[in-house]
Scaffold this active site. Structure first.
Site, PDB file in Angstrom:
ATOM      1  N   GLU A 198      44.399  32.656  38.340  1.00 10.71           N
ATOM      2  CA  GLU A 198      43.772  32.095  37.202  1.00 10.71           C
ATOM      3  C   GLU A 198      42.865  33.060  36.449  1.00 10.71           C
ATOM      4  OE1 GLU A 198      41.130  29.465  39.588  1.00 10.71           O
ATOM      5  OE2 GLU A 198      42.952  28.400  40.607  1.00 10.71           O
TER       6      GLU A 198
ATOM      7  N   GLY B 159      62.672  60.394  19.036  1.00 14.36           N
ATOM      8  CA  GLY B 159      62.296  59.513  17.968  1.00 14.36           C
ATOM      9  C   GLY B 159      63.117  58.278  17.986  1.00 14.36           C
TER      10      GLY B 159
ATOM     11  N   GLU C 242      52.557  40.216  41.299  1.00 18.94           N
ATOM     12  CA  GLU C 242      52.807  40.245  42.526  1.00 18.94           C
ATOM     13  C   GLU C 242      51.989  41.082  43.198  1.00 18.94           C
ATOM     14  OE1 GLU C 242      56.708  38.773  44.005  1.00 18.94           O
ATOM     15  OE2 GLU C 242      56.924  37.959  41.801  1.00 18.94           O
TER      16      GLU C 242
HETATM   17  C1  LIG Z   1      54.531  38.421  32.704  1.00 20.88           C
HETATM   18  C2  LIG Z   1      53.606  38.062  33.837  1.00 20.88           C
HETATM   19  C3  LIG Z   1      53.964  36.980  34.889  1.00 20.88           C
HETATM   20  C4  LIG Z   1      53.396  36.543  35.752  1.00 20.88           C
HETATM   21  N1  LIG Z   1      53.666  35.633  36.711  1.00 20.88           N
HETATM   22  C5  LIG Z   1      52.960  35.226  37.591  1.00 20.88           C
HETATM   23  C6  LIG Z   1      53.409  33.922  38.382  1.00 20.88           C
HETATM   24  O1  LIG Z   1      54.391  33.371  38.267  1.00 20.88           O
HETATM   25  N2  LIG Z   1      52.324  33.290  38.890  1.00 20.88           N
HETATM   26  C7  LIG Z   1      51.171  33.783  39.124  1.00 20.88           C
HETATM   27  O2  LIG Z   1      50.299  33.288  40.007  1.00 20.88           O
HETATM   28  N3  LIG Z   1      50.632  34.790  38.695  1.00 20.88           N
HETATM   29  C8  LIG Z   1      51.571  35.512  37.802  1.00 20.88           C
HETATM   30  N4  LIG Z   1      51.137  36.506  37.030  1.00 20.88           N
HETATM   31  C9  LIG Z   1      49.624  37.299  37.069  1.00 20.88           C
HETATM   32  C10 LIG Z   1      49.625  38.310  37.843  1.00 20.88           C
HETATM   33  O3  LIG Z   1      50.185  38.313  39.325  1.00 20.88           O
HETATM   34  C11 LIG Z   1      48.454  39.119  37.850  1.00 20.88           C
HETATM   35  O4  LIG Z   1      48.280  39.402  36.457  1.00 20.88           O
HETATM   36  C12 LIG Z   1      47.936  40.047  38.638  1.00 20.88           C
HETATM   37  O5  LIG Z   1      47.802  39.638  40.029  1.00 20.88           O
HETATM   38  C13 LIG Z   1      46.712  40.833  38.292  1.00 20.88           C
HETATM   39  O6  LIG Z   1      45.589  40.059  38.037  1.00 20.88           O
HETATM   40  P1  LIG Z   1      44.785  39.988  36.846  1.00 20.88           P
HETATM   41  O7  LIG Z   1      45.564  40.140  35.656  1.00 20.88           O
HETATM   42  O8  LIG Z   1      43.680  39.095  36.963  1.00 20.88           O
HETATM   43  O9  LIG Z   1      44.223  41.592  36.849  1.00 20.88           O
HETATM   44  P2  LIG Z   1      42.733  41.990  37.733  1.00 20.88           P
HETATM   45  O10 LIG Z   1      42.794  41.391  38.922  1.00 20.88           O
HETATM   46  O11 LIG Z   1      41.474  41.667  36.670  1.00 20.88           O
HETATM   47  O12 LIG Z   1      42.983  43.510  37.491  1.00 20.88           O
HETATM   48  C14 LIG Z   1      42.590  44.344  36.563  1.00 20.88           C
HETATM   49  C15 LIG Z   1      42.965  45.867  37.104  1.00 20.88           C
HETATM   50  O13 LIG Z   1      42.053  45.892  38.101  1.00 20.88           O
HETATM   51  C16 LIG Z   1      42.374  46.715  39.222  1.00 20.88           C
HETATM   52  N5  LIG Z   1      41.605  46.188  40.424  1.00 20.88           N
HETATM   53  C17 LIG Z   1      41.306  44.877  40.691  1.00 20.88           C
HETATM   54  N6  LIG Z   1      40.922  44.815  41.785  1.00 20.88           N
HETATM   55  C18 LIG Z   1      40.590  45.895  42.290  1.00 20.88           C
HETATM   56  C19 LIG Z   1      40.245  46.533  43.545  1.00 20.88           C
HETATM   57  N7  LIG Z   1      39.545  45.711  44.551  1.00 20.88           N
HETATM   58  N8  LIG Z   1      40.536  47.968  43.794  1.00 20.88           N
HETATM   59  C20 LIG Z   1      40.998  48.845  42.681  1.00 20.88           C
HETATM   60  N9  LIG Z   1      41.141  48.060  41.651  1.00 20.88           N
HETATM   61  C21 LIG Z   1      41.410  46.852  41.296  1.00 20.88           C
HETATM   62  C22 LIG Z   1      43.622  45.942  39.167  1.00 20.88           C
HETATM   63  O14 LIG Z   1      44.634  46.707  40.244  1.00 20.88           O
HETATM   64  C23 LIG Z   1      44.040  45.855  37.709  1.00 20.88           C
HETATM   65  O15 LIG Z   1      44.580  47.240  37.443  1.00 20.88           O
HETATM   66  C24 LIG Z   1      52.024  37.137  35.945  1.00 20.88           C
HETATM   67  C25 LIG Z   1      51.277  38.065  35.169  1.00 20.88           C
HETATM   68  C26 LIG Z   1      52.473  38.430  34.033  1.00 20.88           C
HETATM   69  C27 LIG Z   1      51.638  39.475  32.991  1.00 20.88           C
END
Ligand SMILES: Cc1cc2nc3c(=O)[nH]c(=O)nc-3n(C[C@H](O)[C@H](O)[C@H](O)COP(=O)(O)OP(=O)(O)OC[C@H]3O[C@@H](n4cnc5c(N)ncnc54)[C@H](O)[C@@H]3O)c2cc1C
Lengths: 380, 261
Positions: A126, A341, A364
């Site tokens: 979310e 390039g 994931e």
């Molecule tokens: C193309 C694509 C397909 C996807 N498909 C699905 C799907 O089918 N279903 C679904 O539910 N989701 C899906 N996702 C979502 C994906 O799983 C999330 O983007 C991912 O889990 C990271 O969450 P976020 O983007 O909110 O990043 P955030 O959680 O905000 O993280 C941002 C950064 O902070 C770091 N971070 C966060 N917490 C910590 C911590 N405690 N310690 C250190 N570093 C931390 C993270 O590692 C990351 O580098 C998809 C995403 C993309 C881009």
């Protein structure tokens, strides 16, 4: 100890490679540029049995392991990650259904996925709950016999194509245990109040559909609940322990493609009077890519094999996911570097691989999340 | 219609760096796979059998690994596979191979035997026709189409310059199949799983009633002596400069060679 694949596994690899080379190669650039996909490719893959091989024979699948699904994934991604993802992500959620859903849910959903009649999506992430999945705030509230679903999801793979969406929602927000607050629901895509919008502008795997979903007073029958109420988080962890294996295979497939492109290029490209392959700086890059690829493959082979033996090693799976994904990103970077390039243009496949790779370290479980899991298993 | 198809496991050499050892291509690092022409032959056989009822048998002569191409044939729809596997066969010339295949066929009666036109590794293009001779069967080569009739088949043969010839053969007959005759199917997971339950018949020279002096080098009149990679010639001439300069020079070269008057 026996490191050899069975004859059947070797046949599967060969069949998957032939199909992917024959059907993906010509279309990859087009899908990448236009952010579209041709679902006929998915149907063809289903017809040949490549989709949902891990689904039990009782539900129309091949009854093979996650290991075999990984073998197919690696071959598809080695030809084109975007198409590989578009085809094989169509069962993303079947792992959870197979583990926890009722017989009726299994019989409704799983055969349709294998036959190419339907696609399933799984919506966990979310806007305010990414890595911290336990913060997911979409709610499912009891309403007579059934449930009412409200909230929104983002980045849902196949969100606009799926016939069913597995939705991770809060059912017991006040529970002291934050891992007992959620449940999964199997939501038909046509439900009133469910809206899906395709997200465009992705860096890579652009053939794959990604969407945002909004749930506005979506009414669900009682039997939409998957497994037991409050078990959502545990189900999610079990689910990831299967699907992360597939990400490893994606990563190794992509790494292989990067290595192949690099080898071809450095043998042919002459600078300073000799092929790039003659320079030790190039040779070291190739050596590192090849070695890391083998290491990543061995990690995921073991992790997947163990799961198929009924032994889920959460830490090992996280190691394999982090390592293989990071390695793929680095390999794609070095591959582009060796192309100079030329690699910066999309007529060269390495450009696409470079862009496709990054998702592996994000979805994931980001690499940071994977390392947190590994550290947890090491430090206790 | 009962059909036998001969298939061969060959190295895929299109993009490989070849090395020669003891007058043989070093197979160590090469990927092996079904001979391209044989793949078309299997597909054609499966289609003909599907249309007419009847079964397809695939047969190969080769080492243990060659079983791969038999499993592939089974996965594509053949119902039975025979593997002639014996070190004694090594060094056989095409005529000797043909006699071994004939011995393996024994008194089984196939309506049709299909082979690839040639194998991509040795390119003899003769095993099929020699087998027809040994079995005393009518044969046609370079087939790009096969139509079945009551007790005969009509074969369209590919000739040079886009021409073709149609010939009629009484059955049983042998046909060597040209690439492009059909669009071979992909191997499916269902096909692969079906093979799991099948056994592949293994035959040594002995089992075929062949003595030592009837197989291998000893029985062969043609012996391989040397295998060589082509000398690396002069590189291509690269034209440099502006587009106009390159085009001008290209026209000059074509004219020099007599391509433009
Ligand atoms: C193309 C694509 C397909 C996807 N498909 C699905 C799907 O089918 N279903 C679904 O539910 N989701 C899906 N996702 C979502 C994906 O799983 C999330 O983007 C991912 O889990 C990271 O969450 P976020 O983007 O909110 O990043 P955030 O959680 O905000 O993280 C941002 C950064 O902070 C770091 N971070 C966060 N917490 C910590 C911590 N405690 N310690 C250190 N570093 C931390 C993270 O590692 C990351 O580098 C998809 C995403 C993309 C881009």
């Amino acid at each position: 100890m026996d490191f050899k694949l069975s004859k059947e596994q070797r046949d599967i690899i060969r069949a998957a490679a032939e199909f992917a080379k024959g059907e993906f190669t010509e279309r990859a650039l087009e899908f990448d540029r236009s952010e579209t996909f041709d679902l006929d490719l998915w149907r063809a893959a289903c017809e040949l049995g490549f989709v949902g091989t891990f689904i039990s024979e009782d539900y129309g699948g091949a009854g093979l392991g996650f290991f075999e699904h990984c073998l197919i994934t690696e071959e598809f991604w080695a030809v084109d990650p975007g198409i590989g993802q578009a085809v094989l992500s169509t069962t993303f959620g079947a792992e959870l259904i197979q583990l926890f859903a009722s017989e009726e849910q299994k019989h409704t959903v799983l055969p349709a996925l294998v036959e190419g009649q339907a696609i399933i999506a799984t919506a966990i992430t979310e806007p305010e709950a990414g890595s911290d999945t336990s913060r997911a705030a979409s709610t499912a509230v009891k309403d007579g016999e059934g449930w009412v679903l409200n909230g929104s999801k983002i980045f849902t793979t196949n969100g606009t194509l799926a016939q069913w969406v597995l939705v991770f929602a809060l059912t017991d927000p006040d529970n002291d245990n934050r891992h007992a607050r959620h449940s999964f629901f199997l939501v038909p895509a046509g439900s009133e109040g469910l809206e899906a919008n395709k997200l465009t502008g992705k860096l890579g795997i652009r053939a794959s559909d990604t969407a945002e979903l909004a749930f506005n007073e979506v009414k669900l029958d009682a039997d939409a609940l998957v497994g037991s109420e409050g078990q959502g988080f545990n189900q999610l962890m079990a689910f990831f322990n299967r699907t992360r294996l597939h990400i490893c295979a994606q990563a190794v497939g992509l790494t292989r493609a990067a290595l192949e492109e690099s080898v071809r290029h450095v043998k042919g490209r002459v600078q300073f009077g000799q092929p790039l392959a003659q320079f030790q700086a190039t040779q070291f890059k190739i050596a590192e890519m090849a070695t890391n690829m083998r290491a990543a493959r061995n990690l995921y082979y073991e992790a997947a094999w163990l799961v198929d033996q009924g032994k889920v090693d959460h830490g090992l799976i996280a190691m394999a996911k982090w390592f293989s994904a990071q390695n793929a990103v680095r390999a794609a970077d070095e591959a582009l570097q060796m192309h100079g390039g030329y690699g910066y243009f999309d007529e060269y496949r390495v450009q696409r691989l470079y862009r496709d790779a990054k998702i592996l370290e994000i979805y994931e479980g980001t690499k940071e999340v994977e390392k947190i899991i590994v550290a947890g298993t090491v430090l206790g | 219609m009962d059909i036998l198809v001969l298939v061969k496991n060959v190295p895929e050499v299109a993009e490989a760096d070849l090395e020669i050892e003891d007058n043989q291509i070093d197979l160590e690092d090469l990927v092996m796979g079904i001979n391209e022409w044989d793949n078309y032959a299997v597909e054609e056989a499966v289609r003909l059998a599907e249309a007419s009822g009847g079964g397809v048998t695939v047969m190969t002569l080769g080492d243990e690994e060659a079983e791969d191409v038999l499993r592939r044939g089974l996965a594509m729809g053949a119902g039975r596979a025979m593997h002639l596997c014996d070190e004694e066969f090594e060094g056989s010339d095409p005529a000797t191979l043909a006699r071994a295949f004939a011995a393996a066929i024994g008194d089984e009666s196939y309506d049709l035997i299909l082979c690839g036109v040639q194998s991509s590794d040795l390119g003899q293009a003769s095993t099929g026709v020699l087998l027809a001779q040994v079995l005393n069967l009518p044969f046609a080569t370079m087939a790009i189409g096969i139509e079945t009739g009551e007790a005969e088949i009509t074969v369209t043969r590919e000739l040079e310059a886009n021409t073709s010839e149609r010939v009629v053969l009484p059955l049983p007959a042998l046909v060597t199949v040209q690439s492009g005759i059909n669009q071979p199917r992909y191997v499916s997971i269902m096909g692969i799983r079906k093979v799991r339950k099948m056994t592949i018949g293994l035959f040594e020279a002995d089992d075929l009633g062949l003595d030592e002096d009837q197989v291998g080098e000893e029985a062969s009149q043609v012996a391989g002596r040397a295998l060589a990679l082509p000398e690396v010639g002069e590189g291509a001439e690269m034209l440099n400069g502006s587009l106009d300069e390159i085009c001008g020079r290209a026209v000059e070269i074509i004219r020099e060679k007599g391509g433009l008057s």
